[in-house]
Enzyme design. Sequence first.
Site, PDB file in Angstrom:
ATOM      1  N   ASP A   1       4.632  -8.133  -3.323  1.00  0.00           N
ATOM      2  CA  ASP A   1       3.205  -8.269  -3.062  1.00  0.00           C
ATOM      3  C   ASP A   1       2.635  -6.857  -2.890  1.00  0.00           C
ATOM      4  OD1 ASP A   1       0.662  -9.212  -2.604  1.00  0.00           O
ATOM      5  OD2 ASP A   1       1.236 -10.708  -1.130  1.00  0.00           O
TER       6      ASP A   1
HETATM    7  C1  BGC Z   1      -2.031 -11.117  -1.862  1.00  0.00           C
HETATM    8  C2  BGC Z   1      -1.446 -11.871  -3.035  1.00  0.00           C
HETATM    9  C3  BGC Z   1      -2.117 -11.464  -4.320  1.00  0.00           C
HETATM   10  C4  BGC Z   1      -1.999  -9.965  -4.479  1.00  0.00           C
HETATM   11  C5  BGC Z   1      -2.600  -9.437  -5.771  1.00  0.00           C
HETATM   12  C6  BGC Z   1      -2.116  -9.626  -2.130  1.00  0.00           C
HETATM   13  O1  BGC Z   1      -2.839  -8.976  -1.156  1.00  0.00           O
HETATM   14  O2  BGC Z   1      -1.248 -11.354  -0.718  1.00  0.00           O
HETATM   15  O3  BGC Z   1      -1.594 -13.256  -2.815  1.00  0.00           O
HETATM   16  O4  BGC Z   1      -1.546 -12.125  -5.400  1.00  0.00           O
HETATM   17  O5  BGC Z   1      -2.673  -9.339  -3.388  1.00  0.00           O
HETATM   18  O6  BGC Z   1      -3.976  -9.478  -5.749  1.00  0.00           O
END
Ligand code: BGC
Length: 734
Positions: free
Chosen positions: A295
């Site tokens: 993530d």
């Molecule tokens: C979130 C994810 C997301 C990623 C990309 C993160 O901050 O936890 O759910 O897919 O950002 O945008």
Amino acid sequence: MLGCTVNKGQTNTEISKQVKKLLSQMTLEEKIGQMTQIDVSVITRPEHGNTDNPIDLYKLENAVLTHHVGSILNAPSAPHSKAQTTGTWRKMMQDIQAVVTKSRLKIPVLYGIDAIHGATYTENAVLFPQAINMAATFNPDLSFKEGEITARELRASGLQWNFSPVLDVGRQPLWPRLWETYGEDVHLTSVLGSAFIKGQQGDDFSAPTKVLTCLKHYVGYSFPINGKDRTPAWIGERMLREYFLPPFEAGIKAGAATVMVNSAEVDGIPGHANYHYLTTILRDELGFKGFTVSDWADIKSLYKRDKLAASEKDAVKIAVMAGIDMSMVPLDFSFYDLLLELVKSGEVPVARIDEAVSRILTVKYQAGLFNATQTPIDVAGNFATPEAQAVNRQAARESIVLAKNSNNILPLKKEANILVTGPTANLLSVLNGGWTITWQGNDEQAYPKDKLTVLNAIQQKAMGRVTHVGGTAFNDVIDVAKAVQEAQNHDVIVLCLGENTYTETAGNIGSLNLPAAQTELAKAMIATGKPVILLTVGGRPRIITEIADQAAGVILGFLPGMEGGAAIADILYGDYNPDAKLPVSYPRDTNDIVLYDHKPSEAFELNAYNPLYPFGHGLSYTQFQSSGLKLEKNQIHNNENINVSVNVKNVGPLKGKETVLLYLNDVAASVTRPGKQLKAFKKVLLEPGQTELVSFTLSPHDLSFIGVDLNREVEPGDFKVMVGNETVLLTVTE
Ligand code: BGC
């Protein structure tokens, strides 16, 4: 299973040969580049605004040709810009592809996006109810269709990888991402998530209308002990396997190609450092063959936040060795530089790099990305079609819970004079929540002008007078005295309360109580003596107990999406007979968080499961009765299936849909078992007076639990099978 997937014309054996061949030609730099994912801001011009070409060619070449990046994510200028047109997206993808063709091995870049309730970042996309609402539909067909439609709209935007579905189970109502989940139940989450994956991805990843899915956030992210996003969960191995792992297992079975990792920590180990979860369980036990992606900046977090690593370099080593295949770095090339050093010094073996890169390349081949002739499908006929809008409207209708209806106050008469008030009455953002046009979904000005707020939708249907007392933004102060005065001239008050939009850490709160201004407005409205219909929207069950007790009707809207306003008015006026059921227990008090599948001690002696509305609650304008619950036989062996049937009858005056919920209880077991757990459900449409025989098959898996030795087992003994008010006993022998 991913392992069985065939890209049209290419078998897995062929793909595996191609991957091996390509890998053998790659330099270490090219391999590590494949494992690197950067944010689009690294390749765009800072001043791009909403121009039709935000890409900076020099930066793009630096990323693709110099750093060999395998993946890019996100929308330009997120979180602040407006959505891009399909044309801009397609142009961006063409520009990226054009640079790829200049590279030595021409390995395509895989572009990822958060399209969690439709193509979030494409202008005028069909934006569905959020997952919590999709769960309230108890309708896997709608989840399948949402997957299909979102895939088409992404492909019409030139995009091919969606960071969705969220398969975290929503068992902590304070958590600001509760609404991104399918609620508190394991079975419901697994069924709706699998249906979504099948609709979105299909069996052939390379089909022109399909998109790669990404299960997230593996695993245990949704249960922070303090309710704040990205904070620790303390989940024991049994609980993990019982509640949080099964939806991921189901998602992998449904064929998901990629998995995104938990940003927080479980039992003291950050998700990105957890070898046991990422390798032993995910690979060796669940047989996941796709690739894992970190993530946002979470490898860096192992050093910067968690102090699990002594340096950023150490963090890269720990994460890669734990099983992270691709790093969402995302704002620089540090991962690339550090991993290169680690491999050159022998601290990370080349074999681990080859493993990760092979997984990434395999998915790229399976998705048909190497097929140079592939062009995005036409926008016309695939994007925002009337058919897709109709599915969205139906999904919204089936996702809105009628929780209370004293003296059949609802449906409203069209001639009634209605006062509409409250901070959520006249905004589209509050119906959609985060990941809508922007990351936080809070740019009301950017919302489409042709979609209806609750107020607009009531105005369209009402034949009586409709008066609105309220502001133009969520936090505007509402003139309570004026609302009280206006109430005198109206028959009914529609009181619209709830939450502003948010996601992730920005949505952290310290209490589920409603803001004081909302409770004051509610008290004043109730004190007028006019019937109050309470409508709540928002991502979490905020406490409404006192208001709901005195309101004549209660509708729980959660986040019904772009058609939510229209769907709420359909229900208010009886143009749709409501059929949604709560996918969460709606708490009575902010600290009384007991879920429906609680352990016996949580409802023993002075303890009780006493929510305002239980899991599965939801009224209709007609009534249903179930009867004649029957087992095919009363005794089975612990490796056998058992068929169960029950009659469900529409005993009221209107056509409507009812969801039959089948619960199970293991009467006595060596590990404490929930009083009841949902094991099957079916939604049926019945005419007045019509009866349908609904059948289910329970498998040994449904009867099983995680035993003393942490293995899944079926213990011989008695089980209660429950539907409606009926219970039958099933005896299971060795
Ligand atoms: C979130 C994810 C997301 C990623 C990309 C993160 O901050 O936890 O759910 O897919 O950002 O945008």
